[in-house]
Design a protein around this motif. Sequence first.
Motif, PDB file in Angstrom:
ATOM      1  N   LEU A  42       0.855  -1.183   0.000  1.00  0.00           N
ATOM      2  CA  LEU A  42       0.000   0.000   0.000  1.00  0.00           C
ATOM      3  C   LEU A  42       0.890   1.231   0.000  1.00  0.00           C
ATOM      4  O   LEU A  42       1.843   1.319   0.773  1.00  0.00           O
ATOM      5  CB  LEU A  42      -0.894  -0.024   1.244  1.00  0.00           C
ATOM      6  N   GLN A  43       0.594   2.168  -0.890  1.00  0.00           N
ATOM      7  CA  GLN A  43       1.416   3.361  -1.038  1.00  0.00           C
ATOM      8  C   GLN A  43       0.569   4.605  -0.811  1.00  0.00           C
ATOM      9  O   GLN A  43       0.260   5.338  -1.748  1.00  0.00           O
ATOM     10  CB  GLN A  43       2.061   3.376  -2.421  1.00  0.00           C
ATOM     11  N   GLY A  44       0.170   4.827   0.437  1.00  0.00           N
ATOM     12  CA  GLY A  44      -0.674   5.976   0.763  1.00  0.00           C
ATOM     13  C   GLY A  44      -2.006   5.896   0.046  1.00  0.00           C
ATOM     14  O   GLY A  44      -2.680   4.876   0.080  1.00  0.00           O
ATOM     15  N   ASN A  45      -2.389   6.974  -0.639  1.00  0.00           N
ATOM     16  CA  ASN A  45      -3.663   7.016  -1.356  1.00  0.00           C
ATOM     17  C   ASN A  45      -3.516   6.739  -2.849  1.00  0.00           C
ATOM     18  O   ASN A  45      -4.468   6.921  -3.595  1.00  0.00           O
ATOM     19  CB  ASN A  45      -4.322   8.380  -1.158  1.00  0.00           C
ATOM     20  N   ARG A  46      -2.333   6.294  -3.287  1.00  0.00           N
ATOM     21  CA  ARG A  46      -2.116   6.058  -4.714  1.00  0.00           C
ATOM     22  C   ARG A  46      -2.881   4.829  -5.187  1.00  0.00           C
ATOM     23  O   ARG A  46      -2.830   3.771  -4.545  1.00  0.00           O
ATOM     24  CB  ARG A  46      -0.631   5.876  -4.997  1.00  0.00           C
ATOM     25  N   PRO A  70      -8.317   9.278  -1.210  1.00  0.00           N
ATOM     26  CA  PRO A  70      -8.763   9.638   0.134  1.00  0.00           C
ATOM     27  C   PRO A  70     -10.224   9.238   0.364  1.00  0.00           C
ATOM     28  O   PRO A  70     -10.953   9.011  -0.580  1.00  0.00           O
ATOM     29  CB  PRO A  70      -8.587  11.150   0.180  1.00  0.00           C
ATOM     30  N   GLY A  71     -10.594   9.166   1.605  1.00  0.00           N
ATOM     31  CA  GLY A  71     -11.955   8.747   1.956  1.00  0.00           C
ATOM     32  C   GLY A  71     -12.086   7.242   1.961  1.00  0.00           C
ATOM     33  O   GLY A  71     -11.156   6.509   2.274  1.00  0.00           O
ATOM     34  N   THR A  72     -13.246   6.768   1.570  1.00  0.00           N
ATOM     35  CA  THR A  72     -13.560   5.345   1.588  1.00  0.00           C
ATOM     36  C   THR A  72     -12.861   4.625   0.436  1.00  0.00           C
ATOM     37  O   THR A  72     -12.956   5.063  -0.709  1.00  0.00           O
ATOM     38  CB  THR A  72     -15.085   5.145   1.470  1.00  0.00           C
ATOM     39  N   PRO A  73     -12.165   3.511   0.711  1.00  0.00           N
ATOM     40  CA  PRO A  73     -11.519   2.743  -0.357  1.00  0.00           C
ATOM     41  C   PRO A  73     -12.561   2.176  -1.334  1.00  0.00           C
ATOM     42  O   PRO A  73     -13.706   1.902  -0.956  1.00  0.00           O
ATOM     43  CB  PRO A  73     -10.822   1.603   0.378  1.00  0.00           C
ATOM     44  N   ARG A  74     -12.150   2.014  -2.604  1.00  0.00           N
ATOM     45  CA  ARG A  74     -13.003   1.425  -3.632  1.00  0.00           C
ATOM     46  C   ARG A  74     -12.192   0.394  -4.421  1.00  0.00           C
ATOM     47  O   ARG A  74     -11.003   0.586  -4.650  1.00  0.00           O
ATOM     48  CB  ARG A  74     -13.512   2.501  -4.585  1.00  0.00           C
ATOM     49  N   CYS A  75     -12.878  -0.669  -4.862  1.00  0.00           N
ATOM     50  CA  CYS A  75     -12.224  -1.711  -5.655  1.00  0.00           C
ATOM     51  C   CYS A  75     -13.126  -2.095  -6.815  1.00  0.00           C
ATOM     52  O   CYS A  75     -14.334  -2.249  -6.647  1.00  0.00           O
ATOM     53  CB  CYS A  75     -11.979  -2.968  -4.827  1.00  0.00           C
ATOM     54  N   THR A  76     -12.506  -2.271  -7.983  1.00  0.00           N
ATOM     55  CA  THR A  76     -13.202  -2.852  -9.124  1.00  0.00           C
ATOM     56  C   THR A  76     -12.363  -4.029  -9.612  1.00  0.00           C
ATOM     57  O   THR A  76     -11.142  -4.023  -9.491  1.00  0.00           O
ATOM     58  CB  THR A  76     -13.413  -1.848 -10.273  1.00  0.00           C
ATOM     59  N   SER A  87     -18.191  -5.264  -3.805  1.00  0.00           N
ATOM     60  CA  SER A  87     -18.962  -4.839  -2.639  1.00  0.00           C
ATOM     61  C   SER A  87     -18.081  -4.750  -1.394  1.00  0.00           C
ATOM     62  O   SER A  87     -17.357  -5.705  -1.105  1.00  0.00           O
ATOM     63  CB  SER A  87     -20.098  -5.831  -2.349  1.00  0.00           C
ATOM     64  N   PRO A  88     -18.159  -3.610  -0.675  1.00  0.00           N
ATOM     65  CA  PRO A  88     -17.423  -3.545   0.595  1.00  0.00           C
ATOM     66  C   PRO A  88     -18.105  -4.441   1.631  1.00  0.00           C
ATOM     67  O   PRO A  88     -19.314  -4.604   1.632  1.00  0.00           O
ATOM     68  CB  PRO A  88     -17.505  -2.084   0.992  1.00  0.00           C
ATOM     69  N   ARG A  89     -17.311  -5.024   2.509  1.00  0.00           N
ATOM     70  CA  ARG A  89     -17.810  -5.868   3.593  1.00  0.00           C
ATOM     71  C   ARG A  89     -17.152  -5.462   4.887  1.00  0.00           C
ATOM     72  O   ARG A  89     -16.010  -4.998   4.898  1.00  0.00           O
ATOM     73  CB  ARG A  89     -17.465  -7.345   3.330  1.00  0.00           C
TER      74      ARG A  89
END
Length: 91
Positions: A42-46, A70-76, A87-89
Amino acid sequence: MARSGHFHLDARGHSVTVNIHNGHPGLIELLVDGKETGRAALQGNRPLLVTGELPTDPPLPVTVRIAPGPGTPRCTVVIDGAETLMSPRAF
């Protein structure tokens, strides 16, 4: 700083999970059917890409795009050219 997160998707009969762990160093894990198939620091918010594969015949590549902040993480996840929001869990 990115926050911890846990994301899940059922794809083609397989479980795809992404865990984002804060700390020093931060870590992103990609699990397919509960087995680690990819990992990145993990490299900060990159934003990051983590790759793995589904255990099909032949194996099918999986690419996960992670936006830790920044804020809530997102994944696709991208499987066979199709991009799907994971979906976040709760942990």
